[in-house]
Design a protein around this motif. Structure first.
Motif, PDB file in Angstrom:
ATOM      1  N   ARG A 255      -1.983  -5.187   0.710  1.00  0.00           N
ATOM      2  CA  ARG A 255      -3.291  -5.718   0.339  1.00  0.00           C
ATOM      3  C   ARG A 255      -3.129  -7.145  -0.145  1.00  0.00           C
ATOM      4  O   ARG A 255      -2.061  -7.522  -0.637  1.00  0.00           O
ATOM      5  CB  ARG A 255      -3.922  -4.895  -0.798  1.00  0.00           C
ATOM      6  CG  ARG A 255      -4.697  -3.673  -0.382  1.00  0.00           C
ATOM      7  CD  ARG A 255      -5.284  -2.991  -1.601  1.00  0.00           C
ATOM      8  NE  ARG A 255      -4.230  -2.506  -2.474  1.00  0.00           N
ATOM      9  CZ  ARG A 255      -3.713  -1.282  -2.398  1.00  0.00           C
ATOM     10  NH1 ARG A 255      -4.163  -0.423  -1.516  1.00  0.00           N
ATOM     11  NH2 ARG A 255      -2.745  -0.922  -3.235  1.00  0.00           N
TER      12      ARG A 255
ATOM     13  N   ARG B 102      -8.318  -4.551   3.387  1.00  0.00           N
ATOM     14  CA  ARG B 102      -7.036  -4.875   2.774  1.00  0.00           C
ATOM     15  C   ARG B 102      -7.066  -6.234   2.071  1.00  0.00           C
ATOM     16  O   ARG B 102      -6.077  -6.606   1.435  1.00  0.00           O
ATOM     17  CB  ARG B 102      -5.919  -4.902   3.833  1.00  0.00           C
ATOM     18  CG  ARG B 102      -5.629  -3.566   4.493  1.00  0.00           C
ATOM     19  CD  ARG B 102      -5.008  -2.576   3.527  1.00  0.00           C
ATOM     20  NE  ARG B 102      -4.654  -1.336   4.198  1.00  0.00           N
ATOM     21  CZ  ARG B 102      -5.489  -0.328   4.423  1.00  0.00           C
ATOM     22  NH1 ARG B 102      -6.746  -0.405   3.997  1.00  0.00           N
ATOM     23  NH2 ARG B 102      -5.087   0.767   5.032  1.00  0.00           N
TER      24      ARG B 102
ATOM     25  N   HIS C 225      -8.842  -3.253  -3.157  1.00  0.00           N
ATOM     26  CA  HIS C 225      -8.401  -1.868  -3.381  1.00  0.00           C
ATOM     27  C   HIS C 225      -9.617  -0.948  -3.531  1.00  0.00           C
ATOM     28  O   HIS C 225      -9.640   0.170  -2.967  1.00  0.00           O
ATOM     29  CB  HIS C 225      -7.525  -1.816  -4.631  1.00  0.00           C
ATOM     30  CG  HIS C 225      -6.680  -0.583  -4.709  1.00  0.00           C
ATOM     31  ND1 HIS C 225      -5.640  -0.439  -5.588  1.00  0.00           N
ATOM     32  CD2 HIS C 225      -6.719   0.575  -4.006  1.00  0.00           C
ATOM     33  CE1 HIS C 225      -5.075   0.737  -5.428  1.00  0.00           C
ATOM     34  NE2 HIS C 225      -5.717   1.374  -4.481  1.00  0.00           N
TER      35      HIS C 225
ATOM     36  N   VAL D 235       0.854  -1.191   0.000  1.00  0.00           N
ATOM     37  CA  VAL D 235       0.000   0.000   0.000  1.00  0.00           C
ATOM     38  C   VAL D 235       0.889   1.240   0.000  1.00  0.00           C
ATOM     39  O   VAL D 235       1.787   1.370   0.842  1.00  0.00           O
ATOM     40  CB  VAL D 235      -0.924   0.009   1.230  1.00  0.00           C
ATOM     41  CG1 VAL D 235      -1.719   1.312   1.298  1.00  0.00           C
ATOM     42  CG2 VAL D 235      -1.855  -1.186   1.199  1.00  0.00           C
TER      43      VAL D 235
ATOM     44  N   GLN E 198     -11.195  -0.390  -0.159  1.00  0.00           N
ATOM     45  CA  GLN E 198     -10.361   0.482   0.661  1.00  0.00           C
ATOM     46  C   GLN E 198     -10.575   1.951   0.278  1.00  0.00           C
ATOM     47  O   GLN E 198     -10.572   2.830   1.143  1.00  0.00           O
ATOM     48  CB  GLN E 198      -8.892   0.116   0.482  1.00  0.00           C
ATOM     49  CG  GLN E 198      -7.935   1.002   1.278  1.00  0.00           C
ATOM     50  CD  GLN E 198      -6.487   0.730   0.936  1.00  0.00           C
ATOM     51  OE1 GLN E 198      -6.154  -0.314   0.377  1.00  0.00           O
ATOM     52  NE2 GLN E 198      -5.612   1.662   1.261  1.00  0.00           N
TER      53      GLN E 198
END
Length: 218
Positions: A81, A128, A117, A13, A120
């Motif tokens: 992730r 994640r 993603h 990340v 998030q």
């Protein structure tokens, strides 16, 4: 009967924001090496290209344990992730980085990490991880398992994301066989403080989930 595997894709990340990616890479690889020692794999967690790593497991429980350990064990200031995909994985050759594989497990893992993603970046900033499974390969009644595993991952990510760096270290140490006294000595705190950290941070609950997963999630 086709052998199913769980492919795992890992990416860092905000890797471009790390002060020195080159200096951090060996530390990340050392933490993943501990995971490789602790969890049985078909292919260990290995760097591929850019900020990505990949691994392959024969069971969902193994993939879930490995990804939990991998995130907990990362160096301070680094996060990642995960995309987990359960399906067929086939070897198609060899390249400079090792065995080349293809198959639905890898396609689903790529879809899963894209979904992690997306979540998030939307309403679940703590997300994640995500899991996808080949529905045609599941036994009757197993279609709910994907939803259950993702529900678990949402909560797991929230707990880990809420931990302090010390709480992560203590949980990771406990999961990799270090005694509470060893952890206390390393952190410069009392054994009772280690025990309290595990209870209050959710670390003890994360450890308990592994016991359940190993019993019922293949």
């Amino acid at each position: 009967m086709t052998q199913l595997y769980v492919a795992v894709i890992i990416d860092l990340v905000d890797s471009r924001q790390l002060p020195s990616r080159a200096a951090m890479q060996p530390e990340i690889e050392r933490s993943f090496a501990v995971v490789n020692e602790r969890v049985a794999y078909q292919q260990p967690i290995e760097a591929t290209i850019g900020d990505e790593f990949q691994a392959l497991y024969s069971t969902t429980a193994g993939a879930l344990e490995a990804t939990m350990l991998a995130r907990l064990g990362l160096p301070e200031g680094v996060d990642c992730r995960f995309g987990l995909g359960r399906g067929e994985a086939v070897t198609i050759g060899a390249g400079a980085a090792g065995i080349l594989q293809d198959g639905l497990a890898w396609w689903l893992a790529r879809e899963a990490i894209d979904e992690a993603h997306r979540r998030q970046d939307s309403r679940t900033p703590s997300a994640r991880s995500w899991y996808r499974s080949d529905p045609s390969a599941d036994a009757p009644g197993d279609s709910v398992s994907e939803s259950l595993i993702n529900s678990y991952l949402i909560m797991r990510d929230h707990v880990i994301g809420s931990m302090t760096e010390r709480s992560r270290r203590i949980t990771f140490g406990s999961m990799t066989g270090r005694s509470q006294q060893e952890l206390a000595d390393h952190e410069g705190i009392s054994q009772s403080a280690v025990s309290q950290s595990l209870r209050r941070s959710g670390g003890a609950s994360l450890i308990a989930t592994l016991e359940v997963l190993k019993l019922g999630c293949q």
